[in-house]
Design an enzyme around this catalytic site. Structure first.
Site, PDB file in Angstrom:
ATOM      1  N   ARG A 119       0.809  -1.086   0.000  1.00  0.00           N
ATOM      2  CA  ARG A 119       0.032  -0.077   0.000  1.00  0.00           C
ATOM      3  C   ARG A 119       0.823   1.243   0.029  1.00  0.00           C
ATOM      4  NH1 ARG A 119      -3.131  -2.880   3.818  1.00  0.00           N
ATOM      5  NH2 ARG A 119      -4.730  -3.769   2.898  1.00  0.00           N
ATOM      6  N   LYS A 141       4.047  11.126 -11.170  1.00  0.00           N
ATOM      7  CA  LYS A 141       3.127  10.445 -12.075  1.00  0.00           C
ATOM      8  C   LYS A 141       3.950   9.019 -12.101  1.00  0.00           C
ATOM      9  CE  LYS A 141       0.391  13.581 -14.908  1.00  0.00           C
ATOM     10  NZ  LYS A 141       0.246  14.020 -16.210  1.00  0.00           N
ATOM     11  N   GLU A 183      11.166  17.452 -24.419  1.00  0.00           N
ATOM     12  CA  GLU A 183      10.520  17.640 -23.203  1.00  0.00           C
ATOM     13  C   GLU A 183      10.977  19.213 -22.737  1.00  0.00           C
ATOM     14  OE1 GLU A 183       7.827  16.137 -22.351  1.00  0.00           O
ATOM     15  OE2 GLU A 183       7.978  13.942 -22.388  1.00  0.00           O
ATOM     16  N   LYS A 225       8.527  22.615 -14.165  1.00  0.00           N
ATOM     17  CA  LYS A 225       7.652  21.536 -13.667  1.00  0.00           C
ATOM     18  C   LYS A 225       7.154  21.397 -12.347  1.00  0.00           C
ATOM     19  CE  LYS A 225       6.596  16.701 -14.233  1.00  0.00           C
ATOM     20  NZ  LYS A 225       6.684  15.655 -14.800  1.00  0.00           N
ATOM     21  N   GLU A 235      -3.434  16.804 -11.590  1.00  0.00           N
ATOM     22  CA  GLU A 235      -3.883  17.336 -12.906  1.00  0.00           C
ATOM     23  C   GLU A 235      -5.304  17.338 -12.875  1.00  0.00           C
ATOM     24  OE1 GLU A 235      -1.635  15.554 -15.955  1.00  0.00           O
ATOM     25  OE2 GLU A 235      -3.632  15.579 -17.289  1.00  0.00           O
ATOM     26  N   ARG A 239      -2.071  21.414 -14.680  1.00  0.00           N
ATOM     27  CA  ARG A 239      -0.966  20.361 -14.888  1.00  0.00           C
ATOM     28  C   ARG A 239      -1.191  19.806 -16.223  1.00  0.00           C
ATOM     29  NH1 ARG A 239       1.980  15.743 -11.232  1.00  0.00           N
ATOM     30  NH2 ARG A 239       3.141  15.039 -12.801  1.00  0.00           N
ATOM     31  N   ASN A 243       1.354  18.227 -21.029  1.00  0.00           N
ATOM     32  CA  ASN A 243       0.914  17.187 -22.091  1.00  0.00           C
ATOM     33  C   ASN A 243       0.809  17.891 -23.321  1.00  0.00           C
ATOM     34  OD1 ASN A 243       0.684  14.945 -20.064  1.00  0.00           O
ATOM     35  ND2 ASN A 243      -1.139  15.889 -19.532  1.00  0.00           N
ATOM     36  N   HIS A 246       1.345  15.609 -26.466  1.00  0.00           N
ATOM     37  CA  HIS A 246       1.491  14.237 -25.843  1.00  0.00           C
ATOM     38  C   HIS A 246       0.347  13.555 -26.346  1.00  0.00           C
ATOM     39  CE1 HIS A 246       4.898  15.744 -23.429  1.00  0.00           C
ATOM     40  NE2 HIS A 246       4.875  14.450 -22.845  1.00  0.00           N
ATOM     41  N   HIS A 250       1.470  10.124 -27.721  1.00  0.00           N
ATOM     42  CA  HIS A 250       0.907   8.743 -27.153  1.00  0.00           C
ATOM     43  C   HIS A 250       0.294   8.055 -28.228  1.00  0.00           C
ATOM     44  CE1 HIS A 250       1.023  10.412 -22.558  1.00  0.00           C
ATOM     45  NE2 HIS A 250       2.288  10.028 -23.149  1.00  0.00           N
ATOM     46  N   HIS A 263       9.704   7.798 -26.817  1.00  0.00           N
ATOM     47  CA  HIS A 263       8.725   8.995 -26.309  1.00  0.00           C
ATOM     48  C   HIS A 263       8.885  10.200 -26.765  1.00  0.00           C
ATOM     49  CE1 HIS A 263       5.821  10.648 -23.554  1.00  0.00           C
ATOM     50  NE2 HIS A 263       6.709  11.542 -23.131  1.00  0.00           N
TER      51      HIS A 263
HETATM   52  P1  NAD Z   1      14.083   5.015 -21.157  1.00  0.00           P
HETATM   53  O1  NAD Z   1      13.808   4.664 -19.529  1.00  0.00           O
HETATM   54  O2  NAD Z   1      13.937   3.748 -21.790  1.00  0.00           O
HETATM   55  O3  NAD Z   1      15.734   5.246 -21.377  1.00  0.00           O
HETATM   56  C1  NAD Z   1      16.156   5.220 -22.707  1.00  0.00           C
HETATM   57  C2  NAD Z   1      17.198   4.339 -22.877  1.00  0.00           C
HETATM   58  O4  NAD Z   1      18.635   4.833 -22.433  1.00  0.00           O
HETATM   59  C3  NAD Z   1      17.348   2.809 -22.270  1.00  0.00           C
HETATM   60  O5  NAD Z   1      17.779   1.997 -23.130  1.00  0.00           O
HETATM   61  C4  NAD Z   1      18.181   3.156 -21.180  1.00  0.00           C
HETATM   62  O6  NAD Z   1      18.398   1.918 -20.561  1.00  0.00           O
HETATM   63  C5  NAD Z   1      19.361   4.037 -21.647  1.00  0.00           C
HETATM   64  N1  NAD Z   1      19.813   4.956 -20.442  1.00  0.00           N
HETATM   65  C6  NAD Z   1      19.390   5.244 -19.393  1.00  0.00           C
HETATM   66  N2  NAD Z   1      20.365   6.288 -18.808  1.00  0.00           N
HETATM   67  C7  NAD Z   1      21.431   5.897 -19.587  1.00  0.00           C
HETATM   68  C8  NAD Z   1      22.861   6.613 -19.453  1.00  0.00           C
HETATM   69  N3  NAD Z   1      23.077   7.382 -18.438  1.00  0.00           N
HETATM   70  N4  NAD Z   1      23.699   5.904 -20.351  1.00  0.00           N
HETATM   71  C9  NAD Z   1      23.559   5.370 -21.398  1.00  0.00           C
HETATM   72  N5  NAD Z   1      22.135   4.714 -21.536  1.00  0.00           N
HETATM   73  C10 NAD Z   1      21.324   5.154 -20.654  1.00  0.00           C
HETATM   74  O7  NAD Z   1      13.601   6.349 -21.770  1.00  0.00           O
HETATM   75  P2  NAD Z   1      13.391   7.875 -21.008  1.00  0.00           P
HETATM   76  O8  NAD Z   1      13.264   8.522 -22.504  1.00  0.00           O
HETATM   77  O9  NAD Z   1      14.209   8.013 -20.010  1.00  0.00           O
HETATM   78  O10 NAD Z   1      11.897   7.597 -20.707  1.00  0.00           O
HETATM   79  C11 NAD Z   1      10.627   7.552 -21.273  1.00  0.00           C
HETATM   80  C12 NAD Z   1       9.485   7.163 -20.424  1.00  0.00           C
HETATM   81  O11 NAD Z   1       9.101   8.169 -19.612  1.00  0.00           O
HETATM   82  C13 NAD Z   1       8.302   6.883 -21.313  1.00  0.00           C
HETATM   83  O12 NAD Z   1       7.696   5.564 -20.971  1.00  0.00           O
HETATM   84  C14 NAD Z   1       7.439   7.916 -20.801  1.00  0.00           C
HETATM   85  O13 NAD Z   1       5.947   7.541 -20.699  1.00  0.00           O
HETATM   86  C15 NAD Z   1       7.879   8.253 -19.544  1.00  0.00           C
HETATM   87  N6  NAD Z   1       7.691   9.562 -18.990  1.00  0.00           N
HETATM   88  C16 NAD Z   1       6.983  10.007 -17.691  1.00  0.00           C
HETATM   89  C17 NAD Z   1       6.614  10.921 -17.297  1.00  0.00           C
HETATM   90  C18 NAD Z   1       6.196  11.356 -15.743  1.00  0.00           C
HETATM   91  O14 NAD Z   1       5.803  12.597 -15.378  1.00  0.00           O
HETATM   92  N7  NAD Z   1       5.997  10.222 -15.298  1.00  0.00           N
HETATM   93  C19 NAD Z   1       7.107  12.189 -18.292  1.00  0.00           C
HETATM   94  C20 NAD Z   1       7.697  12.080 -19.229  1.00  0.00           C
HETATM   95  C21 NAD Z   1       7.823  10.716 -19.891  1.00  0.00           C
HETATM   96  N1  GLY Z   2       4.740  14.681 -18.010  1.00  0.00           N
HETATM   97  C1  GLY Z   2       3.614  15.186 -17.730  1.00  0.00           C
HETATM   98  C2  GLY Z   2       3.131  15.627 -16.179  1.00  0.00           C
HETATM   99  O1  GLY Z   2       4.029  15.097 -15.485  1.00  0.00           O
HETATM  100  O2  GLY Z   2       2.154  15.806 -15.812  1.00  0.00           O
END
Ligand code: NAD
Ligand code: GLY
Length: 355
Positions: A119, A141, A183, A225, A235, A239, A243, A246, A250, A263
């Site tokens: 939980r 998020k 972003e 942010k 949101e 907030r 997006n 997005h 998405h 992404h």
């Molecule tokens: P990811 O986590 O897949 O990382 C990209 C690649 O880089 C992976 O292969 C990873 O292993 C590699 N990597 C990571 N750090 C590294 C480093 N320092 N050196 C070499 N390789 C490295 O992708 P991302 O772009 O970091 O994240 C995308 C995700 O984030 C999506 O799922 C998206 O929906 C999510 N997201 C979430 C929010 C939120 O508010 N929670 C906001 C934006 C995006």
């Molecule tokens: N990436 C969108 C949010 O955090 O609200």
């Protein structure tokens, strides 16, 4: 080292930004618990786990490590279940923090595990991609993807701290740097025209990973942010502007199969579509639309979406989390730096932009 705060009352937390921030993680964890579980993947662990372990050791924190498979296709219910199983096997308890070491996939998935395991347990974000450093690690998020839609299963669960070590970006592949810049551009477009101009002047330096340029871009992105999250954590209003691009992005990720378009790449092309739609719906000047497209292109991001029929776009976007009482809502720009959410977009305008 620079520090920001996400101001959420008793759930407020610091964002530490700078070279070597990884070395502080041990002390941040030790203030809460003598034990932690690090969640990462093999790619990131090979590069940055040694430094994190050393920091935890120095602070007297015992740690277990759980690796999840690398890639967006593994941000899934199945991986989440495997992680929860490992936490149970390790007898992690309600006071054992998870430490998410990796990009947005590790951060979103470990954060969701922290939200639901027993939980809710504490967790720290140690983002290692530019995208995670400027966006996904901040704001609480957490989610996994569903076959039918991105980030469809998740929870709001704020971390206890975010430690952003800019040195981690040295090992990041160029395509991932570009994805993170999408972003960064978003924040200028929705909130800060001055920052947008700064990005236009400094894109070369960012792509060359100049320390000062990256540190400034990360700080400004997290500042925007943190402000927006503090004002509207769940949101219910403002907030949603985070997006921008997005809704289209998405849809692109879901249509093409998770991981085919990164992404950030999908968000890049999505922002260009959203800017064009803004021109039709709320008067964004054509010169500003062109500047957005030029900046996205200069970051090395795609500006054109994959070819999809209008019905397919509408089907995919119909599952967007911003859909309200059956109506699609879009984040649009009235001008650079001023975003609005509109639910009155005519299908003809969408068809014109997507056609
Ligand atoms: P990811 O986590 O897949 O990382 C990209 C690649 O880089 C992976 O292969 C990873 O292993 C590699 N990597 C990571 N750090 C590294 C480093 N320092 N050196 C070499 N390789 C490295 O992708 P991302 O772009 O970091 O994240 C995308 C995700 O984030 C999506 O799922 C998206 O929906 C999510 N997201 C979430 C929010 C939120 O508010 N929670 C906001 C934006 C995006
Ligand atoms: N990436 C969108 C949010 O955090 O609200």
């Amino acid at each position: 080292m620079r520090e920001l705060a996400v101001a959420l009352g008793e759930r407020s937390y610091p964002i530490r930004i700078g070279r070597g921030a990884l070395a502080d993680v041990g002390a941040l964890v030790a203030a809460r618990s003598p034990r932690a579980v690090v969640v990462s993947n093999a790619t990131v662990a090979a590069l940055h786990l040694t430094a994190l372990r050393a920091s935890l050791d120095r602070a007297g924190v015992a740690c277990d490590v759980v690796l999840i498979p690398d890639g967006e296709a593994h941000k899934s219910w199945e991986t989440l279940n495997d992680l929860l199983t490992r936490l149970l096997e390790l007898k992690a308890d309600r006071s054992t923090p998870l430490v998410a070491l990796g990009g947005g996939v590790v951060g979103d998935l470990a954060g969701f595990a922290a939200a639901v395991y027993q939980r809710g347990v504490p967790y720290l974000q140690v983002p290692t991609t530019l995208l995670a450093q400027v966006d996904s690690s901040v704001g609480g998020k957490t989610a996994v993807n569903h076959r039918l839609g991105k980030n469809m299963i998740g929870a709001f669960h704020q971390p206890m701290a975010v430690a952003i070590d800019t040195a981690c970006l040295e090992t990041l592949p160029p395509r991932e740097v570009a994805a993170g810049l999408a972003e960064v551009i978003k924040y200028g477009a929705i909130r800060d025209a001055g920052f947008f101009e700064w990005l236009e002047r400094n894109m070369k330096g960012l792509l060359a990973r100049e320390d000062d340029a990256l540190a400034h871009a990360i700080f400004e992105s997290c500042r925007v942010k943190a402000e927006i999250v503090a004002a509207d954590e769940r949101e219910e209003g403002e907030r949603a502007i985070l997006n921008f691009g997005h809704t289209f992005g998405h849809a692109i990720e879901t249509a093409t199969g998770y991981g085919t378009w990164l992404h950030g790449e999908a968000v890049g092309a999505g922002m260009v579509l959203a800017a064009r739609l803004s021109g039709r719906v709320c008067g964004l000047a054509s010169g500003e639309t062109e500047r957005i497209e030029a900046l996205v292109a200069s970051a090395g991001l795609p500006v054109a979406p994959p070819k999809l029929a209008l019905d397919r776009w509408l089907d995919l976007m119909g599952r967007d989390k911003k859909v309200d009482r059956g109506r699609l809502r879009f984040v649009l720009l009235e001008r650079l730096g001023r975003a609005v959410v509109r639910a009155d977009v005519a299908e003809g305008d969408l068809a014109a932009v997507l056609g």
